[in-house]
Design a protein around this motif. Structure first.
Motif, PDB file in Angstrom:
ATOM      1  N   SER A  98       0.826  -1.227   0.000  1.00 46.14           N
ATOM      2  CA  SER A  98       0.000   0.000   0.000  1.00 46.14           C
ATOM      3  C   SER A  98       0.854   1.268   0.000  1.00 46.14           C
ATOM      4  CB  SER A  98      -0.958   0.020   1.198  1.00 46.14           C
ATOM      5  OG  SER A  98      -1.759  -1.133   1.204  1.00 46.14           O
ATOM      6  N   LEU A  99       1.957   1.213  -0.763  1.00 47.37           N
ATOM      7  CA  LEU A  99       2.848   2.366  -0.835  1.00 47.37           C
ATOM      8  C   LEU A  99       2.704   3.144  -2.148  1.00 47.37           C
ATOM      9  CD1 LEU A  99       6.101   0.818   0.721  1.00 47.37           C
ATOM     10  CD2 LEU A  99       4.668   2.620   1.712  1.00 47.37           C
ATOM     11  N   ALA A 100       1.723   2.767  -2.968  1.00 47.63           N
ATOM     12  CA  ALA A 100       1.613   3.406  -4.288  1.00 47.63           C
ATOM     13  C   ALA A 100       1.451   4.925  -4.167  1.00 47.63           C
ATOM     14  CB  ALA A 100       0.472   2.795  -5.089  1.00 47.63           C
ATOM     15  N   GLY A 101       0.505   5.361  -3.344  1.00 45.23           N
ATOM     16  CA  GLY A 101       0.251   6.800  -3.214  1.00 45.23           C
ATOM     17  C   GLY A 101       1.474   7.534  -2.689  1.00 45.23           C
ATOM     18  N   GLU A 102       2.086   6.947  -1.662  1.00 46.96           N
ATOM     19  CA  GLU A 102       3.285   7.543  -1.052  1.00 46.96           C
ATOM     20  C   GLU A 102       4.399   7.743  -2.090  1.00 46.96           C
ATOM     21  OE1 GLU A 102       3.946   8.385   2.176  1.00 46.96           O
ATOM     22  OE2 GLU A 102       6.040   8.804   1.660  1.00 46.96           O
ATOM     23  N   ILE A 103       4.600   6.711  -2.918  1.00 46.86           N
ATOM     24  CA  ILE A 103       5.682   6.779  -3.909  1.00 46.86           C
ATOM     25  C   ILE A 103       5.332   7.772  -5.024  1.00 46.86           C
ATOM     26  CG2 ILE A 103       6.959   5.455  -5.651  1.00 46.86           C
ATOM     27  CD1 ILE A 103       6.703   3.025  -3.699  1.00 46.86           C
ATOM     28  N   ILE A 104       4.097   7.696  -5.504  1.00 38.83           N
ATOM     29  CA  ILE A 104       3.696   8.606  -6.595  1.00 38.83           C
ATOM     30  C   ILE A 104       3.823  10.061  -6.135  1.00 38.83           C
ATOM     31  CG2 ILE A 104       1.743   9.366  -8.022  1.00 38.83           C
ATOM     32  CD1 ILE A 104       0.841   6.364  -8.014  1.00 38.83           C
ATOM     33  N   SER A 105       3.479  10.312  -4.860  1.00 35.19           N
ATOM     34  CA  SER A 105       3.527  11.708  -4.380  1.00 35.19           C
ATOM     35  C   SER A 105       4.951  12.252  -4.391  1.00 35.19           C
ATOM     36  CB  SER A 105       2.883  11.851  -3.003  1.00 35.19           C
ATOM     37  OG  SER A 105       3.714  11.285  -2.039  1.00 35.19           O
ATOM     38  N   ARG A 106       5.948  11.375  -4.229  1.00 39.18           N
ATOM     39  CA  ARG A 106       7.352  11.837  -4.285  1.00 39.18           C
ATOM     40  C   ARG A 106       7.691  12.365  -5.685  1.00 39.18           C
ATOM     41  NH1 ARG A 106      11.394   8.884  -0.543  1.00 39.18           N
ATOM     42  NH2 ARG A 106      10.151   8.746   1.332  1.00 39.18           N
ATOM     43  N   PHE A 107       7.179  11.678  -6.699  1.00 41.68           N
ATOM     44  CA  PHE A 107       7.432  12.156  -8.067  1.00 41.68           C
ATOM     45  C   PHE A 107       6.643  13.439  -8.326  1.00 41.68           C
ATOM     46  CE2 PHE A 107       7.972   7.411  -8.648  1.00 41.68           C
ATOM     47  CZ  PHE A 107       9.352   7.465  -8.751  1.00 41.68           C
TER      48      PHE A 107
END
Ligand code: ADP
Length: 163
Positions: free
Chosen positions: A17-26
């Motif tokens: 469940s890290l998709a949102g966290e990772i996308i927000s970094r980009f």
């Protein structure tokens, strides 16, 4: 130079469940999402993505582990666009081995696996993301994963501010 690059949030990123966290970094770096989808690829497609080149660089065994890994669940596929996006995304991602990846990078912050441990256990290194390695790879990978109609042209706020 404005470039496009392919990013995959690998099955471990989606399952954790890290998709949102990772996308927000980009997103917060100002990179523009011009394509995005959730897909569960089959082994045939995985072999097209992880080509013979990976086998040459990392060995056939690693390529086989990778094909198992990338097909074990859905991945989020993204095309990001921005100034020198290929190198910039690799910088945010961190180096391949999470143990060596700097804090502040995605692989450094969310994983700690080493080559030694993975090779001893005969498992792939689960390092959350794939990002095109260079211009040649990006030019091959973007059209492999996305058709023209799945890529979008629009202006972000960053563009309104800088152009
Ligand atoms: P990157 O993904 O950083 O561009 P590579 O293309 O060389 O790195 O390798 C592809 C993927 O293979 C890595 O992201 C990692 O998941 C896995 N991998 C690479 N080397 C090993 C290894 N020695 N043992 C297990 N998995 C590996």
């Amino acid at each position: 130079m404005i470039e496009k690059t392919l990013v995959l949030l690998k099955p471990d990123a989606v399952q954790r469940s890290l998709a949102g966290e990772i996308i927000s970094r980009f997103e917060r770096a100002g990179l523009k999402i011009i394509g995005m989808k959730l897909v569960h690829i089959d082994k045939e497609f995985a072999r097209k993505h992880y080509t013979e080149d990976v086998a040459k660089r990392r060995g056939e065994q690693v390529r086989n582990w990778l094909i198992e890994y990338i097909t074990e669940g859905p991945v989020v596929a993204l095309v990001l666009e921005g100034v020198d996006a290929i190198d910039h995304v690799r910088k945010l991602t961190g180096v391949t081995e999470p143990k060596s990846a700097a804090p502040g990078t995605i692989r450094g912050d969310y994983a700690h696996m080493s080559y030694g441990h993975a090779d001893e256990k005969k498992i792939p290194i689960k390092n959350l993301v794939h990002a095109s390695g260079n211009k040649e790879d990006a030019e091959f990978e973007v059209p492999l994963w996305f058709s023209e109609s799945e890529l979008f042209d629009y202006k972000t706020v960053h563009q309104h501010l800088t152009q």
